[in-house]
Write an enzyme that holds these catalytic residues in place. Structure first.
Site, PDB file in Angstrom:
ATOM      1  N   ALA A   1      -0.533   4.393  -1.615  1.00 36.60           N
ATOM      2  CA  ALA A   1      -1.346   5.417  -2.282  1.00 36.60           C
ATOM      3  C   ALA A   1      -1.500   6.672  -1.445  1.00 36.60           C
ATOM      4  CB  ALA A   1      -2.716   4.841  -2.611  1.00 36.60           C
TER       5      ALA A   1
ATOM      6  N   ASN B   1      38.047  22.437 -17.081  1.00 41.84           N
ATOM      7  CA  ASN B   1      37.408  21.453 -17.975  1.00 41.84           C
ATOM      8  C   ASN B   1      36.197  22.006 -18.698  1.00 41.84           C
ATOM      9  OD1 ASN B   1      36.070  21.649 -15.482  1.00 41.84           O
ATOM     10  ND2 ASN B   1      35.205  19.601 -15.685  1.00 41.84           N
TER      11      ASN B   1
ATOM     12  N   GLN C   1      -5.410   3.254  -7.140  1.00 42.10           N
ATOM     13  CA  GLN C   1      -6.588   3.125  -6.266  1.00 42.10           C
ATOM     14  C   GLN C   1      -7.704   4.070  -6.714  1.00 42.10           C
ATOM     15  OE1 GLN C   1      -5.575   3.817  -2.166  1.00 42.10           O
ATOM     16  NE2 GLN C   1      -7.697   3.825  -1.466  1.00 42.10           N
TER      17      GLN C   1
ATOM     18  N   LEU D   1       0.841  -1.202   0.000  1.00 37.73           N
ATOM     19  CA  LEU D   1       0.000   0.000   0.000  1.00 37.73           C
ATOM     20  C   LEU D   1       0.875   1.250   0.000  1.00 37.73           C
ATOM     21  CD1 LEU D   1      -2.675  -0.999   2.664  1.00 37.73           C
ATOM     22  CD2 LEU D   1      -2.517  -1.617   0.250  1.00 37.73           C
TER      23      LEU D   1
ATOM     24  N   ASP E   1       5.302   2.401   3.832  1.00 36.25           N
ATOM     25  CA  ASP E   1       6.010   3.302   4.746  1.00 36.25           C
ATOM     26  C   ASP E   1       6.671   2.530   5.884  1.00 36.25           C
ATOM     27  OD1 ASP E   1       3.802   2.564   6.229  1.00 36.25           O
ATOM     28  OD2 ASP E   1       3.143   4.592   6.704  1.00 36.25           O
TER      29      ASP E   1
ATOM     30  N   TYR F   1      41.522  20.676  -8.162  1.00 35.49           N
ATOM     31  CA  TYR F   1      40.311  20.187  -8.811  1.00 35.49           C
ATOM     32  C   TYR F   1      40.737  19.383 -10.028  1.00 35.49           C
ATOM     33  CZ  TYR F   1      36.210  19.729 -11.660  1.00 35.49           C
ATOM     34  OH  TYR F   1      35.223  19.186 -12.428  1.00 35.49           O
TER      35      TYR F   1
ATOM     36  N   ALA G   1      55.864  25.568 -11.929  1.00 36.14           N
ATOM     37  CA  ALA G   1      54.824  26.102 -11.038  1.00 36.14           C
ATOM     38  C   ALA G   1      54.219  27.363 -11.631  1.00 36.14           C
ATOM     39  CB  ALA G   1      55.428  26.408  -9.673  1.00 36.14           C
TER      40      ALA G   1
ATOM     41  N   ARG H   1       1.096  13.771   7.311  1.00 36.33           N
ATOM     42  CA  ARG H   1       1.905  14.069   8.497  1.00 36.33           C
ATOM     43  C   ARG H   1       3.371  14.342   8.164  1.00 36.33           C
ATOM     44  NH1 ARG H   1      -0.356   8.902  11.717  1.00 36.33           N
ATOM     45  NH2 ARG H   1      -0.835   8.313   9.569  1.00 36.33           N
TER      46      ARG H   1
HETATM   47  C1  UD1 Z   1      -2.675   1.939   9.562  1.00 35.09           C
HETATM   48  C2  UD1 Z   1      -3.725   1.071  10.255  1.00 35.09           C
HETATM   49  C3  UD1 Z   1      -3.462   1.088  11.757  1.00 35.09           C
HETATM   50  C4  UD1 Z   1      -2.053   0.606  12.034  1.00 35.09           C
HETATM   51  C5  UD1 Z   1      -1.012   1.399  11.239  1.00 35.09           C
HETATM   52  C6  UD1 Z   1       0.347   0.736  11.338  1.00 35.09           C
HETATM   53  C7  UD1 Z   1      -5.777   1.248   8.950  1.00 35.09           C
HETATM   54  C8  UD1 Z   1      -7.118   1.852   8.837  1.00 35.09           C
HETATM   55  N1  UD1 Z   1      -5.042   1.583   9.981  1.00 35.09           N
HETATM   56  O1  UD1 Z   1      -2.851   3.270  10.064  1.00 35.09           O
HETATM   57  O2  UD1 Z   1      -4.409   0.240  12.431  1.00 35.09           O
HETATM   58  O3  UD1 Z   1      -1.774   0.686  13.420  1.00 35.09           O
HETATM   59  O4  UD1 Z   1      -1.360   1.434   9.834  1.00 35.09           O
HETATM   60  O5  UD1 Z   1       1.348   1.528  10.757  1.00 35.09           O
HETATM   61  O6  UD1 Z   1      -5.414   0.472   8.091  1.00 35.09           O
HETATM   62  N2  UD1 Z   1      -2.733   3.896   1.979  1.00 35.09           N
HETATM   63  C9  UD1 Z   1      -3.231   3.642   0.738  1.00 35.09           C
HETATM   64  N3  UD1 Z   1      -4.437   4.175   0.391  1.00 35.09           N
HETATM   65  C10 UD1 Z   1      -5.170   4.921   1.245  1.00 35.09           C
HETATM   66  C11 UD1 Z   1      -4.665   5.161   2.541  1.00 35.09           C
HETATM   67  C12 UD1 Z   1      -3.438   4.624   2.884  1.00 35.09           C
HETATM   68  O7  UD1 Z   1      -2.594   2.973  -0.075  1.00 35.09           O
HETATM   69  O8  UD1 Z   1      -6.267   5.368   0.853  1.00 35.09           O
HETATM   70  C13 UD1 Z   1      -1.406   3.357   2.323  1.00 35.09           C
HETATM   71  C14 UD1 Z   1      -0.431   4.431   2.744  1.00 35.09           C
HETATM   72  O9  UD1 Z   1       0.286   4.908   1.629  1.00 35.09           O
HETATM   73  C15 UD1 Z   1       0.474   3.695   3.722  1.00 35.09           C
HETATM   74  C16 UD1 Z   1      -0.425   2.607   4.287  1.00 35.09           C
HETATM   75  O10 UD1 Z   1      -1.524   2.487   3.422  1.00 35.09           O
HETATM   76  O11 UD1 Z   1       1.583   3.087   3.083  1.00 35.09           O
HETATM   77  C17 UD1 Z   1      -0.896   2.950   5.689  1.00 35.09           C
HETATM   78  O12 UD1 Z   1      -1.594   4.184   5.640  1.00 35.09           O
HETATM   79  P1  UD1 Z   1      -1.489   5.229   6.819  1.00 35.09           P
HETATM   80  O13 UD1 Z   1      -2.341   6.391   6.488  1.00 35.09           O
HETATM   81  O14 UD1 Z   1      -0.092   5.459   7.182  1.00 35.09           O
HETATM   82  O15 UD1 Z   1      -2.230   4.393   7.955  1.00 35.09           O
HETATM   83  P2  UD1 Z   1      -2.108   4.600   9.488  1.00 35.09           P
HETATM   84  O16 UD1 Z   1      -2.965   5.744   9.900  1.00 35.09           O
HETATM   85  O17 UD1 Z   1      -0.696   4.600   9.906  1.00 35.09           O
HETATM   86 CA    CA Z   2       1.360   4.437   8.747  1.00 36.92          CA
END
Ligand code: UD1
Ligand code: CA
Length: 434
Positions: free
Chosen positions: A11, A360, A75, A9, A103, A340, A397, A16
């Site tokens: 997307a 150069n 997505q 995942l 991530d 250099y 020199a 933050r």
């Molecule tokens: C998510 C979990 C949370 C967990 C945490 C661990 C859910 C709802 N929550 O929260 O329970 O403790 O990970 O790190 O799943 N992403 C998509 N599409 C979207 C939203 C997110 O692909 O629409 C991807 C993000 O790019 C990321 C991953 O999903 O790589 C997690 O998304 P993020 O928003 O970081 O979720 P958390 O709030 O950390």
């Molecule tokens: Ca996360």
């Protein structure tokens, strides 16, 4: 290889991170975070799908620099936002589907193999933390997992729970495909949560296995603070491997080594050194505060405070302080101070005096300086490229070399010296303070 499909995942925008750059492209040890999840996934599967949405073209282009054998899907974020929405519409090739987050750059394939628990419909990763702030909380009743509650949806009591969802799951693909359409977005973020599949599995009497995982490997990066923390851990991993292989790292905490660097043989890396890109260090000594980028250094010593820029190749060469090289092929050369050396080829036994510069660049194009064997280059020499200096040449020199020099010659450009007796006194007596 236990055959499974892997979905990563990636997307989300990563609000933050407070950045225009998509979260998964933020770098750790010189490579985007997403690179690491894919690298580990490829050790386990040949069916890898990365889910993108925010700035998908940018992410795809960047990742395709490193990997060619993965699938990308976009997505339907507008209609189905959230981690559940991200998985909708994907067609896994195998019976099991492992879901990873883009991530989590510290993930290791060896840890992911532990998700292969027989007969489980879902294996979910659980973290036991001091504080679960930022994570979804795992609600456990009578020893059994009941559901996952996101921080933004949690009650005051649920927020106190320190058992967290690490965010990685292995599903039976059939369960996943049957239940994704049943997800809803009745929650604080109005998103489709993948985490809701846990409660659905339990209600259907399916087998759910929580797997307690180690925080270091499953750390999620959501902010710049977490990015820096993850990089420190990653750096320590890289440096430990080199030290185990026999490399000496002086004050390792002060050294930065990117993913892709190799160090071989009896090498010493001193404090404050940065080794970047695909640099290769073989039996060499890199001294304090030097920077080496995409270069090969063999049987040589460099620094302190030298800068070896891309495509330099040093063999049996001594580079001293404040020397910069770029696209320099140096074989058996000494360049001890303040020079250099760019776009040049310099051969065995040649000594480059302090303050030597290869000019150069003519403002439009780059040109080559070729210097043969046993050339003695006097201090403060400029080579106005293109120039070719044959073997056994002496350059006086302060010379500005604008043409080729033949074997055995002396080359000297110098204004004739002039002395005037007592001039100092004459000069200052005529400029008396008024
Ligand atoms: C998510 C979990 C949370 C967990 C945490 C661990 C859910 C709802 N929550 O929260 O329970 O403790 O990970 O790190 O799943 N992403 C998509 N599409 C979207 C939203 C997110 O692909 O629409 C991807 C993000 O790019 C990321 C991953 O999903 O790589 C997690 O998304 P993020 O928003 O970081 O979720 P958390 O709030 O950390
Ligand atoms: Ca996360």
């Amino acid at each position: 290889m236990n055959q499974k499909s892997i979905i990563i995942l990636a997307a989300g925008q990563g609000t933050r991170m407070k950045s225009e750059l998509p979260k998964v492209l933020h770098k750790i040890s010189g490579k985007p975070m997403l690179y690491y999840s894919i690298k580990e996934a490829l050790k386990l599967s040949d069916d890898i799908t990365v889910v993108l949405y925010h700035q998908f073209e940018k992410v795809k282009t960047e990742i395709e620099k490193y990997f060619s054998n993965i699938n990308f899907v976009i997505q339907d974020h507008k209609n189905y936002p959230g981690t559940g929405g991200a998985v909708m519409g994907i067609k896994p090739k195998y019976e099991k589907t492992l879901v990873l987050n883009g991530d989590m750059p510290l993930i290791q394939a060896s840890e992911l193999e532990k998700f292969d628990i027989p007969n489980a419909t879902i294996v979910m990763s659980v973290l036991k933390l001091q504080s679960a702030d930022g994570y979804g909380r795992v609600i456990i009743e009578n020893g059994d997992v009941k559901k996952i509650v996101e921080q933004k949806d949690a009650t005051q009591n649920e927020l106190k729970i320190t058992t967290a969802n690490a965010g990685i799951y292995q599903f039976c693909s059939k369960f996943l495909l049957e239940n994704l359409p049943k997800l809803n977005n009745n929650n604080a973020q109005k998103e489709y949560y993948i985490t809701d599949l846990v409660e659905m599995a339990i209600n259907q009497g399916k087998v759910l296995k929580p797997l307690v995982v180690n925080e270091e490997n499953f750390k999620g990066v959501n902010s710049k603070v977490e990015l820096a923390d993850a990089e420190v851990i990653h750096q320590n991993r890289i440096k430990k491997e080199f030290m185990k292989a026999g490399v000496i790292l002086r004050l390792p905490d002060t050294i930065y080594i990117e993913e892709g660097v190799t160090i071989e043989g009896e090498s010493i890396i001193e404090n404050g050194v940065s080794l970047l890109g695909n640099s290769k260090i073989i039996n060499s000594h890199i001294k304090t505060n030097s920077v080496v980028e995409d270069s090969i250094i063999k049987d040589s010593d460099v620094g302190p405070m030298a800068r070896i820029r891309p495509d330099s190749e040093l063999n049996k060469t001594h580079i001293g302080n404040f020397v910069e090289t770029k696209k320099a092929k140096l074989n058996g050369v000494k360049a001890g101070h303040l020079s250099y050396l760019g776009d040049c080829v310099i051969d065995e036994g040649t000594n480059i005096g302090c303050g030597t510069i290869t000019c150069n660049y003519d403002g439009v194009n780059k040109h080559q300086t070729i210097i043969g064997k046993n050339v003695f280059v006097g201090s403060d020499t400029q080579f106005v490229a293109p120039v070719n200096i044959e073997d056994d040449v002496l350059i006086g020199a302060g010379s500005t070399v604008t043409g080729n020099v033949k074997k055995g010659e002396l080359y000297l450009t110098r204004a004739k010296a002039k002395t005037i007796d007592g001039y100092f006194y004459k000069h200052f007596s005529s400029k008396k303070k008024s």
